[in-house]
Design a protein around this motif. Structure first.
Motif, PDB file in Angstrom:
ATOM      1  N   GLY A 548       0.812  -1.206   0.000  1.00  0.00           N
ATOM      2  CA  GLY A 548       0.000   0.000   0.000  1.00  0.00           C
ATOM      3  C   GLY A 548       0.842   1.250   0.000  1.00  0.00           C
ATOM      4  N   SER A 549       0.162   2.394   0.136  1.00  0.00           N
ATOM      5  CA  SER A 549       0.826   3.686   0.087  1.00  0.00           C
ATOM      6  C   SER A 549       0.693   4.404   1.425  1.00  0.00           C
ATOM      7  CB  SER A 549       0.223   4.560  -1.025  1.00  0.00           C
ATOM      8  OG  SER A 549       0.405   3.954  -2.288  1.00  0.00           O
ATOM      9  N   LEU A 550       1.624   5.347   1.634  1.00  0.00           N
ATOM     10  CA  LEU A 550       1.644   6.162   2.840  1.00  0.00           C
ATOM     11  C   LEU A 550       1.546   7.630   2.436  1.00  0.00           C
ATOM     12  CD1 LEU A 550       4.676   4.326   4.428  1.00  0.00           C
ATOM     13  CD2 LEU A 550       2.321   4.122   5.246  1.00  0.00           C
ATOM     14  N   HIS A 551       0.819   8.416   3.211  1.00  0.00           N
ATOM     15  CA  HIS A 551       0.623   9.822   2.871  1.00  0.00           C
ATOM     16  C   HIS A 551       0.633  10.676   4.127  1.00  0.00           C
ATOM     17  CE1 HIS A 551      -1.002   8.345  -0.997  1.00  0.00           C
ATOM     18  NE2 HIS A 551      -1.632   7.455  -0.242  1.00  0.00           N
ATOM     19  N   SER A 552       1.017  11.923   3.949  1.00  0.00           N
ATOM     20  CA  SER A 552       0.773  12.962   4.941  1.00  0.00           C
ATOM     21  C   SER A 552       0.879  14.291   4.218  1.00  0.00           C
ATOM     22  CB  SER A 552       1.759  12.900   6.105  1.00  0.00           C
ATOM     23  OG  SER A 552       3.068  13.194   5.648  1.00  0.00           O
ATOM     24  N   LYS A 553       0.211  15.313   4.762  1.00  0.00           N
ATOM     25  CA  LYS A 553       0.218  16.624   4.128  1.00  0.00           C
ATOM     26  C   LYS A 553       1.021  17.572   4.996  1.00  0.00           C
ATOM     27  CE  LYS A 553      -3.426  18.013   1.992  1.00  0.00           C
ATOM     28  NZ  LYS A 553      -4.785  18.544   1.680  1.00  0.00           N
ATOM     29  N   LYS A 554       2.037  18.183   4.413  1.00  0.00           N
ATOM     30  CA  LYS A 554       2.878  19.128   5.137  1.00  0.00           C
ATOM     31  C   LYS A 554       2.111  20.418   5.416  1.00  0.00           C
ATOM     32  CE  LYS A 554       7.113  17.449   2.891  1.00  0.00           C
ATOM     33  NZ  LYS A 554       8.298  17.847   2.090  1.00  0.00           N
ATOM     34  N   LEU A 555       2.672  21.214   6.293  1.00  0.00           N
ATOM     35  CA  LEU A 555       2.024  22.487   6.637  1.00  0.00           C
ATOM     36  C   LEU A 555       1.975  23.438   5.459  1.00  0.00           C
ATOM     37  CD1 LEU A 555       3.481  23.083  10.221  1.00  0.00           C
ATOM     38  CD2 LEU A 555       1.202  22.275   9.607  1.00  0.00           C
ATOM     39  N   ASP A 556       2.896  23.267   4.486  1.00  0.00           N
ATOM     40  CA  ASP A 556       2.876  24.140   3.324  1.00  0.00           C
ATOM     41  C   ASP A 556       1.903  23.648   2.261  1.00  0.00           C
ATOM     42  OD1 ASP A 556       4.089  21.928   2.287  1.00  0.00           O
ATOM     43  OD2 ASP A 556       6.027  22.861   1.867  1.00  0.00           O
ATOM     44  N   GLY A 557       1.156  22.592   2.557  1.00  0.00           N
ATOM     45  CA  GLY A 557       0.141  22.105   1.632  1.00  0.00           C
ATOM     46  C   GLY A 557       0.606  21.026   0.689  1.00  0.00           C
ATOM     47  N   THR A 558       1.908  20.778   0.596  1.00  0.00           N
ATOM     48  CA  THR A 558       2.410  19.729  -0.290  1.00  0.00           C
ATOM     49  C   THR A 558       2.205  18.352   0.347  1.00  0.00           C
ATOM     50  OG1 THR A 558       4.634  19.901   0.616  1.00  0.00           O
ATOM     51  CG2 THR A 558       4.115  21.274  -1.302  1.00  0.00           C
ATOM     52  N   MET A 559       2.121  17.334  -0.514  1.00  0.00           N
ATOM     53  CA  MET A 559       1.870  15.972  -0.053  1.00  0.00           C
ATOM     54  C   MET A 559       3.186  15.206   0.074  1.00  0.00           C
ATOM     55  SD  MET A 559      -0.893  14.118   0.734  1.00  0.00           S
ATOM     56  CE  MET A 559      -2.245  14.648  -0.325  1.00  0.00           C
ATOM     57  N   LEU A 560       3.351  14.487   1.189  1.00  0.00           N
ATOM     58  CA  LEU A 560       4.494  13.587   1.387  1.00  0.00           C
ATOM     59  C   LEU A 560       3.981  12.171   1.179  1.00  0.00           C
ATOM     60  CD1 LEU A 560       7.490  13.286   2.272  1.00  0.00           C
ATOM     61  CD2 LEU A 560       6.640  12.998   4.601  1.00  0.00           C
ATOM     62  N   GLU A 561       4.630  11.426   0.272  1.00  0.00           N
ATOM     63  CA  GLU A 561       4.130  10.106  -0.081  1.00  0.00           C
ATOM     64  C   GLU A 561       5.213   9.049   0.078  1.00  0.00           C
ATOM     65  OE1 GLU A 561       2.449  10.136  -3.940  1.00  0.00           O
ATOM     66  OE2 GLU A 561       0.906  11.617  -3.468  1.00  0.00           O
ATOM     67  N   GLY A 562       4.770   7.818   0.378  1.00  0.00           N
ATOM     68  CA  GLY A 562       5.673   6.685   0.502  1.00  0.00           C
ATOM     69  C   GLY A 562       4.936   5.400   0.194  1.00  0.00           C
TER      70      GLY A 562
END
Length: 576
Positions: A548-562
């Motif tokens: 599966g995939s991993l996600h989080s949204k940074k405070l600057d609005g960009t997406m961090l994915e793994g």
């Protein structure tokens, strides 16, 4: 009336004053060397020790002094409080009485002093009282206690070659065979092994430190350079080596019931003053005569007790439990193998071991194998993951003892806990695993994986889809409250420099791209094994999450994915 009250009151105050004077430390009576009390470290009453005059020799001081001397011709015997011009004569080996003698005992310590059967020489060597085997014979006397030979006494004695057979008897002894319950002929054990090839008897079991035999064997030991050591027992199931599972043998004596030291028999011959008894008997600690075991046989007509059997409804001999063994043993083939924590099966509940898997878990066996291992997990360059306990164990097995130990409270290597989800749904299982590395420039780097899942006994058909948690919020990683399960959390952190690296990602089953809203995650958590017993007070579960995939949204609005692939876990946890 008033005067009597005043008089009584005066008497009370005088008594109180006298009592307080006694309680005053300055008025306490101190120990002295003439108070007729053994105190202040005195060796005897009012003598010896650091403060009193030296004690004068006496015939009741449990010390060999004056001209005390024993008449027994044995260098291990000492006259203590007997013999000489002042004391009563010592017991001898010619007085027609079965009595005791003071014999040196190297296994005693000063803590044994004060017992009525422990004394010391003038140099502080400790001695025990040892009783003759019979009147004026047996250790420490030089004469051996010998029973007369007969041809029907059930004992191999005289010039007999077996029990009441051979030698000067009229009965020839039967030929040795592999089923007579005796180590004879060319056997290397009881009815097993054979020094002549090809072997007639079956092979003997591997010797161990608990087989009741003094032998030599190989023992695996990963802490040694060769990976093993040769155990040379210097007594029955004991040795003088440090890195073996055999206990240390006690210092040999002539009254320990074992043939050791320079003895040519049990507590006889060699440095002992007693000759060895040439006659077999049922009390010498060896299998001789017609015995089918050590000091036992299967003949009710002899003096020896019966040997252990597999149908006597008694736990005896080498049995692990009543009439059963934990390993096969030659001579006891009729015994069943007991249920145990090393029998290679998961025993049923009625065996009362309450195993959670094969030979593990429950109140009796070792814990089952536990781990969190992931083929790949991370952001731009995913890598494999292994909880710290499993990782350190593999390093140690490879000979590397320079392993990293994380703070157990802040970064537990592996932890499973049942969390009560009050008012928001059923309890859930939270599995936390950490893996750490020391970096040269930035200190401790820790990776954390947390698996949130339904409590396994609530799973239906053993599978569960990864939860749709929606799109991640700004700066939020783990969703609170926990209302949807299961999901995975992945973290990376430089503990000493969190400003350089401190990320947290979650397995969101949400559209990956607004342009393709129908494409969602499809990861599945599978429970491959689940077993628990109230009697074991634990559950044991084995499972995996495919990919599966991993996600989080940074405070600057960009997406961090793994991504992650093949999360494997095995956990033992409390049953409640």
């Amino acid at each position: 009336m008033k005067s009597s009250q005043l008089r009584n009151l005066g008497i009370f105050f005088l008594a109180l004053l006298a009592f307080s004077a006694c309680r005053n430390p300055d008025n306490e009576i101190q120990p002295t060397c003439f108070d007729e009390v053994k105190n202040q470290g005195e060796l005897r009453t009012d003598c010896g020790g650091p403060n009193c005059p030296e004690c004068q020799p006496a015939c009741d001081d449990f010390i060999a002094n004056q001209d005390e001397q024993s008449p027994v011709p044995n260098g291990k015997v000492l006259g203590i409080d007997c013999g000489g011009a002042n004391c009563e004569p010592c017991s001898s080996c010619e007085d027609g009485i079965q009595n005791a003698h003071w014999v040196i005992n190297p296994n005693l310590t000063d803590a044994d002093l004060g017992s009525q059967d422990v004394a010391q020489s003038s140099t502080g060597v400790l001695y025990s009282l040892i009783m003759e085997t019979n009147i004026d014979c047996g250790f420490p006397c030089p004469l051996v206690c010998v029973a007369p030979q007969t041809n029907d006494d059930g004992i191999m004695n005289g010039d007999e070659e077996g029990v009441d057979c051979g030698g000067s008897t009229d009965t020839p002894c039967p030929s040795p065979n592999c089923n007579d319950g005796i180590q004879n002929g060319t056997e290397t054990g009881i009815d097993c092994g054979d020094m002549i090839e090809p072997s007639n008897c079956g092979p003997c079991p591997d010797p161990t430190c608990d087989d009741g035999i003094q032998n030599t064997h190989i023992e695996l030991n990963s802490e040694l350079p060769a990976g093993y050591t040769v155990v040379v027992e210097t007594g029955i199931d004991c040795d003088t080596q440090a890195m073996t599972s055999c206990p240390d043998c006690p210092i040999p004596t002539c009254f320990d019931g074992v043939q050791n030291g320079g003895e040519t028999g049990i507590d006889c011959g060699g440095s002992c003053g007693t000759l060895c008894d040439p006659e077999p008997n049922c009390n010498n600690g060896i299998m001789d005569g017609d015995e089918t075991g050590i000091d036992c046989d299967g003949d009710d007509a002899t003096a020896c007790p019966p040997c252990a059997a597999c149908d006597d409804l008694i736990k005896n001999g080498p049995e692990f439990d009543v009439d059963c063994l934990d390993y096969p043993i030659a001579g006891f083939e009729a015994c069943a193998i007991c249920p145990s924590c090393h029998d290679g099966i998961q025993n049923p509940i009625e065996d009362l071991l309450y195993e959670l898997d094969i030979d593990c878990g429950g109140p009796n066996c070792e814990p089952c194998n536990q781990y969190v291992i992931i083929d790949l997990i991370g952001t731009a360059s995913p890598s494999n993951f292994m909880d710290q306990y499993t990782y350190n164990r593999l390093l140690a097995q490879g000979g590397n003892t320079d392993t990293l130990e994380l703070d157990h409270n802040q970064y537990p290597g592996l932890k499973a806990e049942k969390v009560q989800n009050f008012g928001l749904g059923d309890p859930y299982l939270k599995i936390t695993a950490n893996q750490g590395f020391m970096t040269a420039s930035n200190g401790l780097y820790v990776r954390t994986v947390v698996i949130y899942q339904r409590f396994p006994e609530n799973l239906i058909n053993g599978t569960d889809s990864i939860a749709d948690l929606g799109n991640p919020s700004f700066g939020i990683c783990e969703p609170l409250p926990i209302t949807k399960l299961p999901f995975v959390v992945y973290k990376e952190k430089l503990v000493d420099s969190p400003n350089l690296l401190n990320i947290c990602m979650t397995s969101y089953e949400a559209p990956l791209d607004p342009m393709f809203p129908l494409i969602t995650e499809s990861s599945t958590l599978t429970i491959d094994y689940l077993y628990g017993l109230p009697q074991a007070s634990q559950y044991y579960t084995i499972g995996n999450i495919d990919a599966g995939s991993l996600h989080s949204k940074k405070l600057d609005g960009t997406m961090l994915e793994g991504d992650y692939e093949n999360i494997k876990f095995a956990i033992q946890y409390s049953y409640y």
